[in-house]
Write a protein that holds these residues in place. Structure first.
Motif, PDB file in Angstrom:
ATOM      1  N   PHE A  53      38.551  43.142  40.337  1.00  0.00           N
ATOM      2  CA  PHE A  53      37.893  42.082  39.700  1.00  0.00           C
ATOM      3  C   PHE A  53      37.549  42.841  38.268  1.00  0.00           C
ATOM      4  CE2 PHE A  53      34.076  39.440  38.478  1.00  0.00           C
ATOM      5  CZ  PHE A  53      34.966  38.284  38.367  1.00  0.00           C
ATOM      6  N   THR A  74      44.975  43.937  52.084  1.00  0.00           N
ATOM      7  CA  THR A  74      44.273  43.519  50.754  1.00  0.00           C
ATOM      8  C   THR A  74      44.447  44.694  49.808  1.00  0.00           C
ATOM      9  OG1 THR A  74      42.543  42.353  52.549  1.00  0.00           O
ATOM     10  CG2 THR A  74      41.834  42.964  50.001  1.00  0.00           C
ATOM     11  N   GLY A  87      39.509  38.315  49.715  1.00  0.00           N
ATOM     12  CA  GLY A  87      38.675  39.501  50.321  1.00  0.00           C
ATOM     13  C   GLY A  87      37.503  38.956  51.288  1.00  0.00           C
ATOM     14  N   GLU A  88      36.607  37.999  50.563  1.00  0.00           N
ATOM     15  CA  GLU A  88      35.540  37.453  51.398  1.00  0.00           C
ATOM     16  C   GLU A  88      35.959  36.529  52.479  1.00  0.00           C
ATOM     17  OE1 GLU A  88      32.410  38.155  50.841  1.00  0.00           O
ATOM     18  OE2 GLU A  88      32.935  39.407  49.205  1.00  0.00           O
ATOM     19  N   THR A  96      38.218  44.783  46.440  1.00  0.00           N
ATOM     20  CA  THR A  96      38.309  43.497  45.546  1.00  0.00           C
ATOM     21  C   THR A  96      37.484  43.767  44.441  1.00  0.00           C
ATOM     22  OG1 THR A  96      36.263  42.657  47.171  1.00  0.00           O
ATOM     23  CG2 THR A  96      38.577  42.016  47.658  1.00  0.00           C
ATOM     24  N   ALA A  97      36.408  44.414  44.386  1.00  0.00           N
ATOM     25  CA  ALA A  97      35.426  44.778  43.107  1.00  0.00           C
ATOM     26  C   ALA A  97      36.270  45.340  42.217  1.00  0.00           C
ATOM     27  CB  ALA A  97      34.377  45.497  43.616  1.00  0.00           C
ATOM     28  N   ARG A 137      35.055  45.151  50.044  1.00  0.00           N
ATOM     29  CA  ARG A 137      34.506  44.552  48.839  1.00  0.00           C
ATOM     30  C   ARG A 137      34.537  45.850  47.684  1.00  0.00           C
ATOM     31  NH1 ARG A 137      29.136  41.845  51.391  1.00  0.00           N
ATOM     32  NH2 ARG A 137      30.044  39.895  51.601  1.00  0.00           N
ATOM     33  N   VAL A 178      39.157  38.594  44.886  1.00  0.00           N
ATOM     34  CA  VAL A 178      37.593  38.532  45.612  1.00  0.00           C
ATOM     35  C   VAL A 178      37.850  37.553  46.471  1.00  0.00           C
ATOM     36  CG1 VAL A 178      35.261  38.199  44.952  1.00  0.00           C
ATOM     37  CG2 VAL A 178      36.749  39.716  43.434  1.00  0.00           C
ATOM     38  N   ALA A 208      39.507  37.149  40.463  1.00  0.00           N
ATOM     39  CA  ALA A 208      38.780  36.317  41.432  1.00  0.00           C
ATOM     40  C   ALA A 208      39.499  35.819  42.590  1.00  0.00           C
ATOM     41  CB  ALA A 208      38.494  35.050  40.352  1.00  0.00           C
TER      42      ALA A 208
END
Length: 113
Positions: A16, A93, A60-61, A12-13, A9, A57, A54
């Motif tokens: 983003f 990632t 990643g999720e 990815t954050a 996270r 993200v 996005a």
């Protein structure tokens, strides 16, 4: 699992957040495709930066969901450390995030790759 989730996270954050920043400070017309000669042949609005962030993200999720499923399948949910295959996914990632960030930078400056 918490360390893995936090690592994913965080990667990815950051991507983003850069996408959000680029949306506001970037050009009004964003190149989205370059032909073989390096000239721009497709453009979009600044929301393209947000879409790129996005996508990272969402990826990643999905990786986090895969890791949870894998741990449940292998009965390793109680182990509070990053497993070997999860480390590969963090690395992969991170590479995707770097590629997206380079793409955003190229789009900000209109440079063909």
């Amino acid at each position: 699992m918490r360390k893995f989730t936090l690592s994913m996270r965080l990667i990815t954050a950051c991507t983003f957040i850069v996408g959000i920043i680029c949306t506001f400070i970037g050009p009004k017309t964003v190149p989205t495709h370059f032909n073989g000669l390096g000239t721009i042949d497709a453009t979009s609005g600044p929301l393209a930066f947000l879409a790129e962030g996005a996508i990272v993200v969402i990826f990643g999720e999905l990786v986090i969901l895969w890791a949870k499923w894998r741990r449940k399948k292998d009965a390793t949910s109680d182990i509070n450390m990053i497993m070997y295959k999860e480390l590969y996914m963090i690395f992969f990632t991170g590479i995707i995030a770097v590629v997206v960030l380079i793409t955003m930078w190229q789009q900000m400056h209109g440079i063909a790759g």
